[in-house]
Design an enzyme around this catalytic site. Structure first.
Site, PDB file in Angstrom:
ATOM      1  CG  ASP A  36      -8.587   7.263   6.222  1.00  0.00           C
ATOM      2  OD1 ASP A  36      -9.244   7.939   5.441  1.00  0.00           O
ATOM      3  OD2 ASP A  36      -7.636   6.915   6.149  1.00  0.00           O
ATOM      4  CG  ASN A  85      -0.649   8.031   9.955  1.00  0.00           C
ATOM      5  OD1 ASN A  85       0.586   8.274   9.857  1.00  0.00           O
ATOM      6  ND2 ASN A  85      -1.475   7.626   9.215  1.00  0.00           N
ATOM      7  CE1 TYR A 151       2.240  16.941   6.008  1.00  0.00           C
ATOM      8  CE2 TYR A 151       4.535  17.344   6.193  1.00  0.00           C
ATOM      9  CZ  TYR A 151       3.530  16.287   6.337  1.00  0.00           C
ATOM     10  OH  TYR A 151       3.842  15.006   6.525  1.00  0.00           O
ATOM     11  CE  LYS A 155       2.816  15.753   9.629  1.00  0.00           C
ATOM     12  NZ  LYS A 155       2.014  14.731  10.436  1.00  0.00           N
TER      13      LYS A 155
END
Length: 278
Positions: A36, A85, A151, A155
């Protein structure tokens, strides 16, 4: 303890879905290497894990960082599992408003990073005899209205990439699947529009209220709901599953409200009410 002896990699793990998944995998026996850009959040999670979770500062828009994260897993004997993720809301606005730089940033974060994660994990998994990869897509990949345009397009790309990667990597005994979250109580979109503190909490509460009235399961989704789905897809319980996606949306995508709520009349019911009595 489905993952005893396994090494998992989770990106975007300092909070939300990534954090819940790292805890779930570690709780089922895996050693988890998390990445992260949030150093404080990532290290705090690792520090409370009794060594089950290791943190590597990772910006998934940087190929070298992805390689470094996977190298850390390799040093522990992995990776056996990869959960791509990491993400954020990305460029806001419709296709008639988006600027090229914002579009590229969104694709780098949400789509290119997944491709590079798969690209650099696959040889390591192949050398071990196989592995499992799970990618975070979204219900926004299926239709307009759930998220900003960039977005949603990214996806949708993740969904198709999942199928292509499953075909490409089958020869290495590597399974590739995707999970599609619905309304989940995380800060992904509130953070992307700059909401913090009380304003962020208020916005998340509003999202939760909307979810309760927009889907058959009358509560907002929780990060743990997605973590459970990822753990299933990564486990041997899903050994015969690859190249597919799992909706975890409380039934949001089954149809409009009248399809599941008897108190909301649909078009047929309204027309029937106008018909003369027999």
């Amino acid at each position: 303890m489905r993952f005893s002896g396994k090494v998992a990699v989770v990106t975007g793990a300092a909070s939300g879905i990534g954090r819940a998944t790292a805890l779930r995998l570690a709780g089922e026996g895996a050693t988890v290497v998390i990445g992260d850009v949030d150093i404080e959040g990532g290290q705090a999670l690792a520090d409370t894990s009794n060594g089950r979770i290791r943190f590597v500062r990772t910006d998934v828009t940087q190929e070298a960082d992805i390689i470094g994260l996977l190298d850390a897993a390799k040093a522990l004997g992995g990776p056996d599992i990869l959960f791509n993720n990491a993400g954020a809301g990305g460029q806001r606005g419709g296709i008639d408003e988006i600027d090229a730089a914002g579009w590229d940033r969104t694709m780098d974060l949400l789509l290119r990073s997944v491709a590079l994660g798969i690209r650099h994990a696959a040889p390591l998994m192949a050398a071990k005899g196989g592995g499992a990869i799970v990618n975070t897509a979204s219900i926004a990949a299926l239709a307009a209205g759930a998220a900003p345009t960039a977005y949603s397009v990214a996806k949708a790309g993740v969904l198709h990439m999942t199928k292509m990667a499953a075909a490409d990597l089958a020869k290495h005994n590597i399974r590739v699947n995707a999970v599609l979250p619905g309304f989940i109580t995380t800060n992904i979109f509130t953070s992307s529009i700059g909401l913090e503190g009380a304003a962020r909490d208020q916005a998340n509460a509003m999202i939760g209220q909307m979810a309760e009235h927009a889907q058959p399961v009358r509560r907002p989704g929780r990060p743990e709901d997605i973590a459970a789905a990822v753990a299933f897809l990564a486990s041997e319980d899903a050994a015969f599953i690859t190249g597919t996606s799992l909706l975890v949306d409380g039934g949001l995508s089954v149809g409009p409200r009248q399809s599941w709520d008897p108190q909301t009349p649909g078009m047929f019911e309204m027309l029937q009410a106008l018909a003369p009595a027999a």
